[in-house]
Design a protein around this motif. Structure first.
Motif, PDB file in Angstrom:
ATOM      1  N   LYS A 286      -2.306   6.462   1.570  1.00  0.00           N
ATOM      2  CA  LYS A 286      -3.282   6.184   2.889  1.00  0.00           C
ATOM      3  C   LYS A 286      -3.948   7.701   3.016  1.00  0.00           C
ATOM      4  CE  LYS A 286       0.119   3.354   5.229  1.00  0.00           C
ATOM      5  NZ  LYS A 286       0.793   3.180   6.293  1.00  0.00           N
TER       6      LYS A 286
ATOM      7  N   TYR B 153      -7.399   9.856   5.158  1.00  0.00           N
ATOM      8  CA  TYR B 153      -8.558   9.974   6.111  1.00  0.00           C
ATOM      9  C   TYR B 153      -9.804  10.831   5.435  1.00  0.00           C
ATOM     10  CZ  TYR B 153      -5.472   8.276   9.829  1.00  0.00           C
ATOM     11  OH  TYR B 153      -4.810   7.629  10.700  1.00  0.00           O
TER      12      TYR B 153
ATOM     13  N   TYR C  83     -10.509   5.712   7.579  1.00  0.00           N
ATOM     14  CA  TYR C  83      -9.319   5.564   7.363  1.00  0.00           C
ATOM     15  C   TYR C  83      -9.293   4.499   6.160  1.00  0.00           C
ATOM     16  CZ  TYR C  83      -4.372   4.011   7.535  1.00  0.00           C
ATOM     17  OH  TYR C  83      -3.154   3.692   7.107  1.00  0.00           O
TER      18      TYR C  83
ATOM     19  N   GLU D 224       4.363   9.678   8.184  1.00  0.00           N
ATOM     20  CA  GLU D 224       3.699   8.698   9.224  1.00  0.00           C
ATOM     21  C   GLU D 224       4.722   8.558  10.076  1.00  0.00           C
ATOM     22  OE1 GLU D 224       2.378   4.297   9.067  1.00  0.00           O
ATOM     23  OE2 GLU D 224       1.054   5.686   8.232  1.00  0.00           O
TER      24      GLU D 224
ATOM     25  N   LYS E 293     -10.636   0.802   5.962  1.00  0.00           N
ATOM     26  CA  LYS E 293      -9.956  -0.131   6.943  1.00  0.00           C
ATOM     27  C   LYS E 293     -10.706   0.193   8.099  1.00  0.00           C
ATOM     28  CE  LYS E 293      -6.925  -1.759   4.061  1.00  0.00           C
ATOM     29  NZ  LYS E 293      -7.180  -3.029   3.549  1.00  0.00           N
TER      30      LYS E 293
ATOM     31  N   GLU F 297      -6.458   2.654   2.932  1.00  0.00           N
ATOM     32  CA  GLU F 297      -5.304   2.507   2.417  1.00  0.00           C
ATOM     33  C   GLU F 297      -5.650   1.808   1.102  1.00  0.00           C
ATOM     34  OE1 GLU F 297      -3.334  -0.289   4.779  1.00  0.00           O
ATOM     35  OE2 GLU F 297      -2.944   1.144   6.473  1.00  0.00           O
TER      36      GLU F 297
ATOM     37  N   THR G  92       1.030  -1.299   0.105  1.00  0.00           N
ATOM     38  CA  THR G  92       0.018  -0.053   0.006  1.00  0.00           C
ATOM     39  C   THR G  92       0.813   1.105  -0.070  1.00  0.00           C
ATOM     40  OG1 THR G  92      -1.751  -1.177   1.157  1.00  0.00           O
ATOM     41  CG2 THR G  92      -1.879   1.367   1.316  1.00  0.00           C
TER      42      THR G  92
END
Length: 140
Positions: free
Chosen positions: A63, A65, A103, A136, A89, A105, A60
């Motif tokens: 990512k 939100y 969230y 991250e 997810k 991915e 992945t």
């Protein structure tokens, strides 16, 4: 550059890691002649360098939100629909100005766009704001 230089270049483009002996055999020249020609082409700038081409990552890489506002009491039904979308997810019902945070991915931005489009089609969703994860940091 003659036909032998071109054959050597073709061989190097096919596999730059092959031995000079293998190239020599393929182009019907001696090993020393091939070595000299490669060196000359490097010095003249005909060969600028060699590179490694890696297999694309299958992990992945994107990512995000999604902030969701719906203005009613539909959290559970919206979350149930969202969790059916490949790539979502986690769904969080939260307090404050927002109603839900999802969230996701996925492997590409276009796949993330598809997720967003599917979220837009869920009944009772008001507004969606997308936040793509740029960095991250994790506690180890």
């Amino acid at each position: 550059m003659d036909k032998f230089d071109q054959k050597i270049l073709n061989e190097l483009q096919r596999n730059a890691r092959q031995s000079v002996s293998a190239i020599a055999e393929s182009v019907s020249l001696s090993r020393s002649a091939v070595s000299e020609r490669i060196k000359r082409m490097e010095d003249n700038g005909d060969i600028l360098g060699y590179q490694v081409i890696c297999k694309p990552q299958t992990t992945t890489s994107v990512k995000a939100y999604f902030e969701v506002r719906h203005g009613g009491y539909h959290c559970e039904s919206i979350a149930e629909h969202a969790l059916l979308i490949n790539g979502i997810k986690v769904c969080h019902g939260i307090s404050g100005d927002l109603d839900l945070v999802f969230y996701a991915e996925t492997e590409s931005l276009s796949m993330l766009h598809d997720i967003r489009s599917k979220l837009d089609n869920i009944p009772n969703i008001g507004t969606i704001t997308t936040h793509i994860v740029m960095n991250e940091w994790k506690k180890t």
